[in-house]
Design a protein around this motif. Structure first.
Motif, PDB file in Angstrom:
ATOM      1  N   ALA A  24       0.831  -1.202   0.000  1.00  0.00           N
ATOM      2  CA  ALA A  24       0.000   0.000   0.000  1.00  0.00           C
ATOM      3  C   ALA A  24       0.868   1.254   0.000  1.00  0.00           C
ATOM      4  O   ALA A  24       1.976   1.256   0.538  1.00  0.00           O
ATOM      5  N   SER A  25       0.330   2.313  -0.581  1.00  0.00           N
ATOM      6  CA  SER A  25       1.068   3.580  -0.644  1.00  0.00           C
ATOM      7  C   SER A  25       0.909   4.393   0.630  1.00  0.00           C
ATOM      8  O   SER A  25       1.549   5.435   0.779  1.00  0.00           O
ATOM      9  N   LEU A  26       0.048   3.921   1.538  1.00  0.00           N
ATOM     10  CA  LEU A  26      -0.131   4.548   2.833  1.00  0.00           C
ATOM     11  C   LEU A  26       0.158   3.536   3.931  1.00  0.00           C
ATOM     12  O   LEU A  26       0.178   2.328   3.678  1.00  0.00           O
ATOM     13  N   SER A  27       0.321   4.036   5.129  1.00  0.00           N
ATOM     14  CA  SER A  27       0.436   3.118   6.260  1.00  0.00           C
ATOM     15  C   SER A  27      -0.820   2.256   6.332  1.00  0.00           C
ATOM     16  O   SER A  27      -1.936   2.751   6.173  1.00  0.00           O
ATOM     17  N   ILE A  28      -0.623   0.969   6.567  1.00  0.00           N
ATOM     18  CA  ILE A  28      -1.787   0.083   6.635  1.00  0.00           C
ATOM     19  C   ILE A  28      -2.681   0.421   7.812  1.00  0.00           C
ATOM     20  O   ILE A  28      -3.844   0.042   7.846  1.00  0.00           O
ATOM     21  N   ARG A  71       0.651  -9.606   7.750  1.00  0.00           N
ATOM     22  CA  ARG A  71       1.041  -8.264   7.321  1.00  0.00           C
ATOM     23  C   ARG A  71       2.406  -7.904   7.887  1.00  0.00           C
ATOM     24  O   ARG A  71       2.830  -8.431   8.925  1.00  0.00           O
ATOM     25  N   ASP A  72       3.057  -7.015   7.175  1.00  0.00           N
ATOM     26  CA  ASP A  72       4.324  -6.438   7.617  1.00  0.00           C
ATOM     27  C   ASP A  72       4.077  -4.939   7.760  1.00  0.00           C
ATOM     28  O   ASP A  72       4.003  -4.218   6.758  1.00  0.00           O
ATOM     29  N   ASN A  73       3.934  -4.502   8.977  1.00  0.00           N
ATOM     30  CA  ASN A  73       3.564  -3.107   9.216  1.00  0.00           C
ATOM     31  C   ASN A  73       4.616  -2.142   8.673  1.00  0.00           C
ATOM     32  O   ASN A  73       4.294  -1.092   8.119  1.00  0.00           O
ATOM     33  N   ALA A  74       5.870  -2.503   8.823  1.00  0.00           N
ATOM     34  CA  ALA A  74       6.951  -1.610   8.390  1.00  0.00           C
ATOM     35  C   ALA A  74       6.970  -1.440   6.870  1.00  0.00           C
ATOM     36  O   ALA A  74       7.390  -0.391   6.367  1.00  0.00           O
ATOM     37  N   LYS A  75       6.514  -2.451   6.157  1.00  0.00           N
ATOM     38  CA  LYS A  75       6.515  -2.400   4.692  1.00  0.00           C
ATOM     39  C   LYS A  75       5.159  -2.016   4.127  1.00  0.00           C
ATOM     40  O   LYS A  75       4.990  -1.985   2.903  1.00  0.00           O
TER      41      LYS A  75
END
Length: 115
Positions: A24-28, A71-75
Motif C-alpha cells: 500500500a502507498s499509505l500506512s496500513i 502483514r508487515d507493518n513496516a513495509k
C-alpha cells in the motif's frame, strides 16, 4: 490517492503453494481493514480474508486452514499464503483497502491452479 500493488500470482499445480503480496502507498494503519478478494470467471467477487487495523483476521469458511493472511507493518504490505491449492481456487485475486466510506482495489493478480 491510495495505490495498492499486488504481486505473486501465477500458474501452479494442484497441491502447490503461492504467496501473494499487496503493498500500500499509505500506512496500513490508515485503513479500517485490508484484505483479499477473488473473482473466478462467471462468478461474483468474493471475500477471501481480511485483517482489521487492530490485527483481527477473518477468513472465508471454505478457505480456513489453507490460506493465511499476514502483514508487515513496516513495509505497509499484506500477504496471502495459499497452500494446498485446488483448481477451484483459480481466479483473479484483488487486494482491498477499506476506509469507513470508501474502498480501494488493486489491479488484480491471476492465480491459475492446474489439475
Amino acid at each position: 490517492q491510495v495505490q495498492l500493488v499486488e504481486s505473486g500470482g501465477g500458474l501452479v499445480q494442484a497441491g502447490g503453494s503461492l504467496r501473494l503480496s499487496c503493498a500500500a502507498s499509505l500506512s496500513i494503519f490508515s485503513f479500517n481493514a485490508m484484505g483479499w478478494y477473488r473473482q473466478a470467471p462467471g462468478k461474483q467477487r468474493e471475500v477471501v480474508a481480511r485483517i482489521t487495523a487492530s490485527g483481527s483476521t477473518n477468513y472465508a469458511d471454505s478457505l480456513k486452514g489453507r490460506f493465511t493472511l499476514s502483514r508487515d507493518n513496516a513495509k505497509n504490505t499484506i500477504y496471502l499464503q495459499m497452500n494446498n491449492l485446488k483448481p477451484e481456487d483459480t481466479a483473479v485475486y484483488y487486494c482491498n483497502a477499506a476506509f469507513v466510506s470508501q474502498n480501494y482495489w488493486g489491479q488484480g493478480t491471476q492465480v491459475t491452479v492446474s489439475s
